[in-house]
Design a protein around this motif. Structure first.
Motif, PDB file in Angstrom:
ATOM      1  N   THR A 161     -29.884 -20.038  -5.012  1.00 12.87           N
ATOM      2  CA  THR A 161     -29.151 -19.705  -6.118  1.00 12.87           C
ATOM      3  C   THR A 161     -29.176 -18.435  -6.560  1.00 12.87           C
ATOM      4  OG1 THR A 161     -29.057 -22.131  -6.573  1.00 12.87           O
ATOM      5  CG2 THR A 161     -28.106 -20.697  -8.034  1.00 12.87           C
ATOM      6  N   GLU A 162     -28.068 -17.522  -6.622  1.00 11.23           N
ATOM      7  CA  GLU A 162     -28.079 -16.276  -7.481  1.00 11.23           C
ATOM      8  C   GLU A 162     -27.903 -16.376  -8.906  1.00 11.23           C
ATOM      9  OE1 GLU A 162     -25.864 -12.097  -7.520  1.00 11.23           O
ATOM     10  OE2 GLU A 162     -25.409 -13.581  -5.620  1.00 11.23           O
ATOM     11  N   ILE A 163     -28.935 -15.864  -9.512  1.00 13.70           N
ATOM     12  CA  ILE A 163     -29.008 -16.094 -10.992  1.00 13.70           C
ATOM     13  C   ILE A 163     -27.998 -14.985 -11.647  1.00 13.70           C
ATOM     14  CG2 ILE A 163     -30.549 -15.936 -13.046  1.00 13.70           C
ATOM     15  CD1 ILE A 163     -31.124 -18.114 -11.221  1.00 13.70           C
ATOM     16  N   ALA A 164     -27.184 -15.598 -12.740  1.00 20.11           N
ATOM     17  CA  ALA A 164     -26.249 -14.554 -13.124  1.00 20.11           C
ATOM     18  C   ALA A 164     -26.937 -13.784 -14.310  1.00 20.11           C
ATOM     19  CB  ALA A 164     -24.969 -15.633 -13.713  1.00 20.11           C
ATOM     20  N   LYS A 215     -31.733 -19.594 -18.355  1.00 19.75           N
ATOM     21  CA  LYS A 215     -31.182 -20.909 -18.737  1.00 19.75           C
ATOM     22  C   LYS A 215     -29.903 -21.077 -17.953  1.00 19.75           C
ATOM     23  CE  LYS A 215     -29.417 -23.100 -22.930  1.00 19.75           C
ATOM     24  NZ  LYS A 215     -29.046 -23.040 -24.292  1.00 19.75           N
ATOM     25  N   ASN A 216     -29.738 -22.298 -17.340  1.00 18.23           N
ATOM     26  CA  ASN A 216     -28.699 -22.730 -16.656  1.00 18.23           C
ATOM     27  C   ASN A 216     -28.252 -21.821 -15.572  1.00 18.23           C
ATOM     28  OD1 ASN A 216     -28.186 -24.871 -18.199  1.00 18.23           O
ATOM     29  ND2 ASN A 216     -27.042 -24.000 -19.883  1.00 18.23           N
ATOM     30  N   ASN A 217     -29.161 -21.160 -14.840  1.00 14.45           N
ATOM     31  CA  ASN A 217     -28.937 -20.353 -13.562  1.00 14.45           C
ATOM     32  C   ASN A 217     -28.628 -18.972 -14.187  1.00 14.45           C
ATOM     33  OD1 ASN A 217     -29.985 -21.790 -11.853  1.00 14.45           O
ATOM     34  ND2 ASN A 217     -28.109 -22.736 -11.428  1.00 14.45           N
ATOM     35  N   SER A 218     -28.798 -18.574 -15.599  1.00 12.21           N
ATOM     36  CA  SER A 218     -28.514 -17.248 -16.027  1.00 12.21           C
ATOM     37  C   SER A 218     -29.482 -16.697 -16.747  1.00 12.21           C
ATOM     38  CB  SER A 218     -27.227 -17.339 -16.745  1.00 12.21           C
ATOM     39  OG  SER A 218     -26.524 -16.205 -17.330  1.00 12.21           O
ATOM     40  N   LEU A 219     -29.584 -15.202 -16.776  1.00 12.20           N
ATOM     41  CA  LEU A 219     -30.515 -14.671 -17.813  1.00 12.20           C
ATOM     42  C   LEU A 219     -29.910 -14.568 -19.177  1.00 12.20           C
ATOM     43  CD1 LEU A 219     -32.009 -11.725 -15.475  1.00 12.20           C
ATOM     44  CD2 LEU A 219     -32.631 -14.245 -15.862  1.00 12.20           C
ATOM     45  N   LYS A 222     -33.988  -6.072  -3.800  1.00 13.22           N
ATOM     46  CA  LYS A 222     -33.647  -4.768  -4.506  1.00 13.22           C
ATOM     47  C   LYS A 222     -32.532  -4.179  -4.780  1.00 13.22           C
ATOM     48  CE  LYS A 222     -33.762  -0.751  -1.932  1.00 13.22           C
ATOM     49  NZ  LYS A 222     -32.967   0.227  -2.615  1.00 13.22           N
ATOM     50  N   ASP A 223     -31.477  -4.771  -3.804  1.00 12.25           N
ATOM     51  CA  ASP A 223     -30.005  -4.444  -4.119  1.00 12.25           C
ATOM     52  C   ASP A 223     -29.352  -5.010  -5.339  1.00 12.25           C
ATOM     53  OD1 ASP A 223     -29.632  -7.216  -3.739  1.00 12.25           O
ATOM     54  OD2 ASP A 223     -28.755  -7.075  -1.815  1.00 12.25           O
ATOM     55  N   GLY A 224     -30.200  -5.825  -6.320  1.00  5.02           N
ATOM     56  CA  GLY A 224     -29.761  -6.236  -7.691  1.00  5.02           C
ATOM     57  C   GLY A 224     -29.758  -7.634  -7.917  1.00  5.02           C
ATOM     58  N   ARG A 225     -29.749  -8.421  -6.798  1.00  4.91           N
ATOM     59  CA  ARG A 225     -29.612  -9.766  -6.979  1.00  4.91           C
ATOM     60  C   ARG A 225     -31.258 -10.622  -7.195  1.00  4.91           C
ATOM     61  NH1 ARG A 225     -28.841 -11.927  -1.654  1.00  4.91           N
ATOM     62  NH2 ARG A 225     -29.367  -9.957  -0.920  1.00  4.91           N
ATOM     63  N   LEU A 226     -31.060 -11.491  -8.283  1.00  3.12           N
ATOM     64  CA  LEU A 226     -32.170 -12.418  -8.478  1.00  3.12           C
ATOM     65  C   LEU A 226     -31.753 -13.535  -7.885  1.00  3.12           C
ATOM     66  CD1 LEU A 226     -34.881 -12.688  -9.926  1.00  3.12           C
ATOM     67  CD2 LEU A 226     -33.492 -13.299 -12.131  1.00  3.12           C
ATOM     68  N   ILE A 227     -32.523 -14.104  -7.094  1.00  2.00           N
ATOM     69  CA  ILE A 227     -32.485 -15.348  -6.302  1.00  2.00           C
ATOM     70  C   ILE A 227     -33.298 -16.504  -7.027  1.00  2.00           C
ATOM     71  CG2 ILE A 227     -32.567 -16.685  -4.131  1.00  2.00           C
ATOM     72  CD1 ILE A 227     -31.765 -13.885  -2.919  1.00  2.00           C
ATOM     73  N   HIS A 228     -32.867 -17.888  -7.148  1.00  2.00           N
ATOM     74  CA  HIS A 228     -33.791 -18.840  -7.335  1.00  2.00           C
ATOM     75  C   HIS A 228     -33.873 -19.896  -6.174  1.00  2.00           C
ATOM     76  CE1 HIS A 228     -34.474 -22.832 -10.008  1.00  2.00           C
ATOM     77  NE2 HIS A 228     -35.630 -22.198  -9.490  1.00  2.00           N
ATOM     78  N   PHE A 229     -35.241 -19.894  -5.533  1.00  2.09           N
ATOM     79  CA  PHE A 229     -35.100 -20.742  -4.291  1.00  2.09           C
ATOM     80  C   PHE A 229     -35.884 -22.208  -4.685  1.00  2.09           C
ATOM     81  CE2 PHE A 229     -37.838 -22.192  -0.707  1.00  2.09           C
ATOM     82  CZ  PHE A 229     -36.856 -22.304   0.080  1.00  2.09           C
ATOM     83  N   ASN A 230     -35.143 -23.159  -4.640  1.00 10.86           N
ATOM     84  CA  ASN A 230     -35.630 -24.396  -4.937  1.00 10.86           C
ATOM     85  C   ASN A 230     -35.304 -25.555  -3.977  1.00 10.86           C
ATOM     86  OD1 ASN A 230     -36.993 -26.265  -6.602  1.00 10.86           O
ATOM     87  ND2 ASN A 230     -34.973 -26.673  -7.839  1.00 10.86           N
TER      88      ASN A 230
END
Length: 372
Positions: free
Chosen positions: A76-79, A131-135, A63-71
């Protein structure tokens, strides 16, 4: 039998049949635990949305604004995630993959957006690619107006139907007498768009002057659960009531679900909101809870991992810290069981790609239920 007594008895019978069953009518039972609860993602603050990529990894909104990729155990936080109005219940909200994600790569996200002339925020829907851990390729499909600094009732969940339309919910932003019954204003609604953000011309208010043409239903309070029925394809949703009166509804084109003209709840102070629980022309819920459980997250049990639960409905409880397992007979709730007891404030519950039930819990992380 006396003729008048017979008529009255018949009327009472049909009136009772017309009322949706509520919490007191169906006892909540504790399901004998036939599973273990396994922590999957740890150290999260307020995990709101979960979406599985084709490789089995998970995208998680905080909710604080972070998008996380769990693998494979790594976070990994998505940029390039959108800037959010992180206030009260607002922030980064739901995330959903396009049904043809493997071919087109589109992700859909709702969040509290500050975009607009006014201070504060309101719910927006975007689509983007990863793409490459970024939106990338970010497109705003809908932004509710006007912004307000109030911190309550942003919604929001996203779901696609079998025809490829995208539905999303926006709460009434705490302005119950202004927004939910007014189709010329955003808030307190379920919206329907084409997947590219254009508005279907058969939306119910498309030809109404000055109406918000994306509206599909109105009279909603704060819907925080939405799921497609695996057999009928209908979109089910639940929404928070006030003090009492949380509801389960099935989305119908142009339907008015009544808030705040009718409700089974009362003000938080205990005073009445209305004397009416039903009214002609307003769709009654198929089920409601009194007292409230504060529902959040919703999914139908599919697959073969839980054979006794298949086809049942999962609803998380923020207030009581468990998941309700609702037995259904058609569109009727006929039984309630409590699973994952005392797990914590359940923010979301979904079926994973592996066929297991995943539960997002505030202040902890994401768990899954492993059948034993």
């Amino acid at each position: 039998m006396n003729k008048h007594i017979f008529i009255i008895s018949t009327l009472v019978f049909y009136m009772s049949c017309a009322q949706p069953k509520k919490k007191e009518d169906i006892a909540l039972k504790a399901e004998p635990q036939s599973y273990k609860i396994e922590a999957v993602v740890k150290g999260l603050i307020n995990p709101w949305g979960m979406a599985w990529l084709p490789d089995g990894s998970i995208l998680i909104t905080e909710k604080d604004g972070r998008l996380i990729h769990f693998n494979a155990g790594e976070q990994t936080e998505i940029a390039n995630a959108p800037n959010v109005f992180n206030s009260g219940q607002g922030g980064l909200l739901d995330i959903e993959l396009h049904p043809n994600y493997a071919k087109n790569g589109w992700l859909y996200i709702t969040y509290a957006s500050e975009e607009g002339a006014e201070n504060g925020g309101h719910t927006a829907l975007i689509r983007c690619k990863l793409k490459n851990n970024s939106l990338t390729n970010i497109e705003t499909l809908y932004k509710a107006q006007p912004n307000t600094e109030a911190g309550q009732h942003f919604g929001s969940r996203i779901e696609f139907d079998n025809d490829g339309y995208v539905y999303f919910s926006i709460g009434e932003r705490g302005e119950r007498d202004l927004n939910p019954q007014n189709t010329k204003r955003d808030g307190g609604k379920i919206y329907r768009l084409n997947d590219d953000g254009s508005i279907p011309p058969d939306n119910p208010f498309y030809n109404e002057a000055n109406a918000k043409k994306a509206i599909f239903t109105y009279g909603n309070r704060n819907p925080q659960g939405m799921a497609k029925h695996p057999d009928t394809g209908e979109i089910w949703m639940h929404e928070h009531g006030p003090k009492g009166g949380d509801e389960i509804n099935i989305i119908k084109k142009g339907a008015n679900y009544g808030w705040p003209l009718v409700t089974y709840g009362v003000n938080y102070s205990g005073t009445k909101i209305t004397d009416e629980a039903t009214r002609e022309g307003i769709v009654s819920p198929i089920y409601y809870w009194t007292p409230s459980i504060a529902p959040c997250g919703m999914a139908f049990v599919t697959g073969d991992k839980y054979p006794k639960w298949k086809g049942k409905l999962l609803v998380g409880s923020l207030k009581f810290g468990y998941v309700e397992l609702l037995s259904l007979e058609g569109n009727k709730v006929i039984g309630r069981q409590k699973i994952a007891q005392d797990i914590g404030r359940v923010r979301n519950v979904k079926m994973g790609l592996d066929g297991l039930i995943y539960i997002a819990v505030e202040g902890q992380g994401i768990f899954r239920l492993i059948p034993e």
